[in-house]
Scaffold this active site. Structure first.
Site, PDB file in Angstrom:
ATOM      1  N   ASN A  96      33.964 -30.415 -22.922  1.00  0.00           N
ATOM      2  CA  ASN A  96      33.388 -30.065 -24.294  1.00  0.00           C
ATOM      3  C   ASN A  96      34.081 -30.375 -25.296  1.00  0.00           C
ATOM      4  O   ASN A  96      35.321 -30.216 -25.403  1.00  0.00           O
ATOM      5  CB  ASN A  96      33.408 -28.340 -23.925  1.00  0.00           C
ATOM      6  CG  ASN A  96      32.776 -27.600 -25.224  1.00  0.00           C
ATOM      7  OD1 ASN A  96      32.777 -28.134 -26.485  1.00  0.00           O
ATOM      8  ND2 ASN A  96      31.820 -26.871 -25.031  1.00  0.00           N
ATOM      9  N   HIS A 143      35.437 -29.181 -30.255  1.00  0.00           N
ATOM     10  CA  HIS A 143      36.565 -29.020 -31.206  1.00  0.00           C
ATOM     11  C   HIS A 143      37.003 -30.135 -31.711  1.00  0.00           C
ATOM     12  O   HIS A 143      37.626 -30.096 -32.704  1.00  0.00           O
ATOM     13  CB  HIS A 143      37.667 -28.163 -30.535  1.00  0.00           C
ATOM     14  CG  HIS A 143      37.134 -26.796 -30.010  1.00  0.00           C
ATOM     15  ND1 HIS A 143      36.683 -25.954 -31.279  1.00  0.00           N
ATOM     16  CD2 HIS A 143      36.703 -25.875 -29.089  1.00  0.00           C
ATOM     17  CE1 HIS A 143      36.347 -24.736 -30.802  1.00  0.00           C
ATOM     18  NE2 HIS A 143      36.262 -24.839 -29.584  1.00  0.00           N
ATOM     19  N   HIS A 163      28.133 -28.030 -27.782  1.00  0.00           N
ATOM     20  CA  HIS A 163      27.290 -26.628 -28.226  1.00  0.00           C
ATOM     21  C   HIS A 163      26.568 -27.018 -29.704  1.00  0.00           C
ATOM     22  O   HIS A 163      27.372 -27.036 -30.653  1.00  0.00           O
ATOM     23  CB  HIS A 163      28.144 -25.531 -28.513  1.00  0.00           C
ATOM     24  CG  HIS A 163      27.583 -24.317 -28.485  1.00  0.00           C
ATOM     25  ND1 HIS A 163      27.952 -23.205 -28.632  1.00  0.00           N
ATOM     26  CD2 HIS A 163      26.210 -24.111 -28.898  1.00  0.00           C
ATOM     27  CE1 HIS A 163      27.247 -21.827 -28.911  1.00  0.00           C
ATOM     28  NE2 HIS A 163      25.981 -22.497 -29.103  1.00  0.00           N
ATOM     29  N   ARG A 192      25.140 -25.604 -32.357  1.00  0.00           N
ATOM     30  CA  ARG A 192      24.751 -24.102 -32.878  1.00  0.00           C
ATOM     31  C   ARG A 192      23.495 -24.111 -33.853  1.00  0.00           C
ATOM     32  O   ARG A 192      23.442 -25.238 -34.463  1.00  0.00           O
ATOM     33  CB  ARG A 192      26.056 -23.470 -33.545  1.00  0.00           C
ATOM     34  CG  ARG A 192      27.169 -23.244 -32.520  1.00  0.00           C
ATOM     35  CD  ARG A 192      28.306 -22.758 -33.124  1.00  0.00           C
ATOM     36  NE  ARG A 192      28.086 -21.562 -34.135  1.00  0.00           N
ATOM     37  CZ  ARG A 192      28.168 -20.257 -33.427  1.00  0.00           C
ATOM     38  NH1 ARG A 192      28.620 -20.008 -32.371  1.00  0.00           N
ATOM     39  NH2 ARG A 192      27.767 -19.197 -34.199  1.00  0.00           N
ATOM     40  N   ARG A 206      27.862 -25.216 -37.274  1.00  0.00           N
ATOM     41  CA  ARG A 206      29.104 -25.323 -37.546  1.00  0.00           C
ATOM     42  C   ARG A 206      30.014 -26.499 -37.077  1.00  0.00           C
ATOM     43  O   ARG A 206      31.051 -26.769 -37.959  1.00  0.00           O
ATOM     44  CB  ARG A 206      29.663 -23.789 -36.818  1.00  0.00           C
ATOM     45  CG  ARG A 206      31.029 -23.311 -37.241  1.00  0.00           C
ATOM     46  CD  ARG A 206      31.352 -22.420 -36.469  1.00  0.00           C
ATOM     47  NE  ARG A 206      30.736 -21.178 -36.544  1.00  0.00           N
ATOM     48  CZ  ARG A 206      30.990 -20.166 -35.673  1.00  0.00           C
ATOM     49  NH1 ARG A 206      32.020 -20.226 -34.936  1.00  0.00           N
ATOM     50  NH2 ARG A 206      30.182 -19.159 -35.846  1.00  0.00           N
ATOM     51  N   GLU A 211      24.460 -27.189 -24.966  1.00  0.00           N
ATOM     52  CA  GLU A 211      24.485 -25.745 -24.966  1.00  0.00           C
ATOM     53  C   GLU A 211      23.580 -25.517 -26.162  1.00  0.00           C
ATOM     54  O   GLU A 211      24.059 -25.877 -27.420  1.00  0.00           O
ATOM     55  CB  GLU A 211      25.923 -25.175 -25.081  1.00  0.00           C
ATOM     56  CG  GLU A 211      26.666 -25.522 -23.918  1.00  0.00           C
ATOM     57  CD  GLU A 211      28.219 -24.748 -24.161  1.00  0.00           C
ATOM     58  OE1 GLU A 211      28.546 -24.526 -25.296  1.00  0.00           O
ATOM     59  OE2 GLU A 211      28.996 -24.941 -23.359  1.00  0.00           O
ATOM     60  N   THR A 240      31.792 -18.467 -28.127  1.00  0.00           N
ATOM     61  CA  THR A 240      30.810 -17.585 -27.424  1.00  0.00           C
ATOM     62  C   THR A 240      31.619 -16.461 -26.823  1.00  0.00           C
ATOM     63  O   THR A 240      32.738 -16.915 -25.939  1.00  0.00           O
ATOM     64  CB  THR A 240      30.151 -18.539 -26.354  1.00  0.00           C
ATOM     65  OG1 THR A 240      29.806 -19.861 -26.830  1.00  0.00           O
ATOM     66  CG2 THR A 240      28.843 -17.908 -25.641  1.00  0.00           C
ATOM     67  N   GLU A 278      26.096 -20.611 -15.172  1.00  0.00           N
ATOM     68  CA  GLU A 278      27.459 -21.014 -15.406  1.00  0.00           C
ATOM     69  C   GLU A 278      28.407 -19.821 -15.571  1.00  0.00           C
ATOM     70  O   GLU A 278      27.834 -18.783 -16.567  1.00  0.00           O
ATOM     71  CB  GLU A 278      27.719 -21.747 -16.798  1.00  0.00           C
ATOM     72  CG  GLU A 278      29.271 -21.877 -17.173  1.00  0.00           C
ATOM     73  CD  GLU A 278      29.205 -22.967 -18.297  1.00  0.00           C
ATOM     74  OE1 GLU A 278      28.357 -23.666 -18.820  1.00  0.00           O
ATOM     75  OE2 GLU A 278      30.601 -23.018 -19.073  1.00  0.00           O
ATOM     76  N   HIS A 325      34.906 -21.531 -20.009  1.00  0.00           N
ATOM     77  CA  HIS A 325      35.456 -20.778 -20.826  1.00  0.00           C
ATOM     78  C   HIS A 325      36.846 -20.304 -20.693  1.00  0.00           C
ATOM     79  O   HIS A 325      37.265 -19.593 -19.851  1.00  0.00           O
ATOM     80  CB  HIS A 325      34.361 -19.538 -21.291  1.00  0.00           C
ATOM     81  CG  HIS A 325      34.522 -19.389 -22.759  1.00  0.00           C
ATOM     82  ND1 HIS A 325      35.594 -18.686 -23.238  1.00  0.00           N
ATOM     83  CD2 HIS A 325      33.769 -19.809 -23.663  1.00  0.00           C
ATOM     84  CE1 HIS A 325      35.254 -18.619 -24.645  1.00  0.00           C
ATOM     85  NE2 HIS A 325      34.193 -19.099 -24.883  1.00  0.00           N
TER      86      HIS A 325
HETATM   87  N1  PXP Z   1      31.167 -22.997 -21.481  1.00  0.00           N
HETATM   88  C1  PXP Z   1      30.449 -22.444 -22.536  1.00  0.00           C
HETATM   89  C2  PXP Z   1      29.111 -21.732 -22.220  1.00  0.00           C
HETATM   90  C3  PXP Z   1      31.087 -22.575 -23.816  1.00  0.00           C
HETATM   91  O1  PXP Z   1      30.426 -21.830 -24.982  1.00  0.00           O
HETATM   92  C4  PXP Z   1      32.316 -22.800 -24.007  1.00  0.00           C
HETATM   93  C5  PXP Z   1      32.830 -22.925 -25.260  1.00  0.00           C
HETATM   94  O2  PXP Z   1      32.233 -23.524 -26.159  1.00  0.00           O
HETATM   95  C6  PXP Z   1      32.842 -23.408 -22.730  1.00  0.00           C
HETATM   96  C7  PXP Z   1      32.203 -23.313 -21.618  1.00  0.00           C
HETATM   97  C8  PXP Z   1      34.217 -23.995 -22.898  1.00  0.00           C
HETATM   98  O3  PXP Z   1      35.114 -23.101 -23.353  1.00  0.00           O
HETATM   99  P1  PXP Z   1      36.569 -23.536 -23.753  1.00  0.00           P
HETATM  100  O4  PXP Z   1      36.579 -24.439 -24.984  1.00  0.00           O
HETATM  101  O5  PXP Z   1      37.367 -22.379 -23.845  1.00  0.00           O
HETATM  102  O6  PXP Z   1      37.307 -24.488 -22.580  1.00  0.00           O
END
Ligand code: PXP
Length: 256
Positions: free
Chosen positions: A6, A9, A42, A44, A48, A69, A100, A152, A192
Site C-alpha cells: 500500500n 503514504h 485507497h 478516499r 486526502r 480501496e 481506516t 480482508e 492494517h
Molecule cells: N488494509 C486496509 C483495508 C487499509 O485501509 C490499510 C491502510 O490504508 C491497510 C491495509 C494497510 O495498513 P498499514 O498502512 O497500517 O500497513
C-alpha cells in the site's frame, strides 16, 4: 502468500507540501522491483492522499495488479468500475479518521445494502471484490451471504495489542476467523498495522493468501529505499513458518 504494498503514504508526503513529489507511481514501480505481487491504494472521497491522476497512471504503469480501496458509496463504486482495477476492497470511511479505523459494519442494514449494490456491480464488471472486516465470525457470515470474493481481516487490534497475552488472544481471533472464512469459501486477506516485527505469526496462517502492508514499509523506505524495504518484507513473509514447513508440519504460532 501474495504481498500487496500500500503506497498511500508516499502520496501523504507529497500532499504535505501539495507538490508533485514523491510520486506514488514511481514508488509503485520500485515496490514491484522489490517483489510486490501487487499495489494497493485507497482512493478516499476527500482525496486526502491518492488522487484520480495517481490511479489512472498506476493502471497504465504497473505490471502487477492494482487493488483499489474505496468506500461503498455509489459515486466511488461508479468510479472504480470505470477504472477496472484487478481488485476492489470496500472499506468504511469517515472524514475525521487518521486511517481506516475498523472493518465494515455489516450488521447495519444500510451498510449491507450499499455493499450488496457495489458487489453486484463489480461482479457484473468482472472485478474481484474484497470486504475489509473485523476478524469476527458474524461479519464473515455476512460477507459470505453477500457473495464477496474475499475478505480482508483487519489486523489492527492484533498489531496494537500491548501485552503478549493480549497479542496471543488477537492472534487466536485471526486464526479462527481465517479458518472460518476459508471454510465459507471466501479468499482470505489480512492487513492494517502489520510491521517487520509483528508480521510473522500472521504470514504463517495457512488460510491467509494475501497481505496488504503500507505504513511500515514506506516508513522503512525512508532509510533503506523502497525497493529494499519491500524486498526485506518479502523475505520475512516468505520465510514464515508455515510457508517453509511441509504440509502437516505447521505449528500454531502462538507463543512466538
Ligand atoms: N488494509 C486496509 C483495508 C487499509 O485501509 C490499510 C491502510 O490504508 C491497510 C491495509 C494497510 O495498513 P498499514 O498502512 O497500517 O500497513
Amino acid at each position: 502468500m501474495r504481498l500487496y504494498i500500500n503506497i498511500d503514504h508516499v502520496a501523504t508526503v507529497r500532499q504535505a507540501r501539495m507538490t508533485i513529489e514523491p510520486d506514488p507511481v514511481r514508488a509503485a514501480v520500485l515496490a514491484e522491483l522489490g517483489g510486490a505481487d501487487g499495489i494497493t491504494v485507497h482512493h478516499r472521497i476527500d482525496i486526502r492522499h491518492v488522487s484520480p491522476r495517481d490511479v489512472e497512471l498506476l493502471m497504465r504503469t504497473i505490471r502487477t495488479g492494482l487493488n483499489l480501496e474505496i468506500s461503498s458509496r455509489e459515486r466511488m463504486v461508479n468510479y472504480a468500475a470505470g477504472v477496472a482495477p484487478m481488485a476492489v476492497t470496500l472499506v468504511p470511511e469517515s472524514r475525521q479518521e487518521v486511517t481506516t479505523e475498523g472493518g465494515l459494519d455489516l450488521g447495519e442494514t444500510e451498510v449491507r445494502r450499499s455493499v450488496a449494490n457495489a458487489l453486484k456491480r463489480f461482479a457484473d464488471e468482472g472485478i474481484r471484490s474484497s470486504l475489509f472486516i473485523d476478524p469476527d465470525l458474524e461479519a464473515i457470515d455476512h460477507a459470505a451471504a453477500l457473495q464477496a470474493d474475499a475478505v480482508e481481516l483487519h489486523t489492527g487490534e492484533y498489531a496494537n495489542a500491548l501485552s503478549s497475552y493480549e497479542k496471543a488472544d488477537e492472534l487466536t481471533r485471526l486464526v479462527r476467523a481465517s479458518e472460518y472464512a476459508h471454510g465459507a469459501g471466501l479468499a482470505v486477506h489480512a492487513g492494517h498495522g502489520l510491521t517487520y516485527e509483528n508480521v510473522v505469526p500472521v504470514a504463517a496462517l495457512p488460510c491467509i493468501e494475501e497481505l496488504n502492508i503500507g505504513h511500515s514499509v514506506v516508513s522503512r523506505a525512508i532509510f533503506t529505499g523502497l525497493e529494499r524495504a519491500v524486498r526485506d518484507m518479502r523475505a520475512i513473509v516468505d520465510a514464515s513458518p508455515s510457508r517453509v514447513a511441509r504440509p502437516g508440519e505447521w505449528v500454531h504460532p502462538i507463543g512466538f
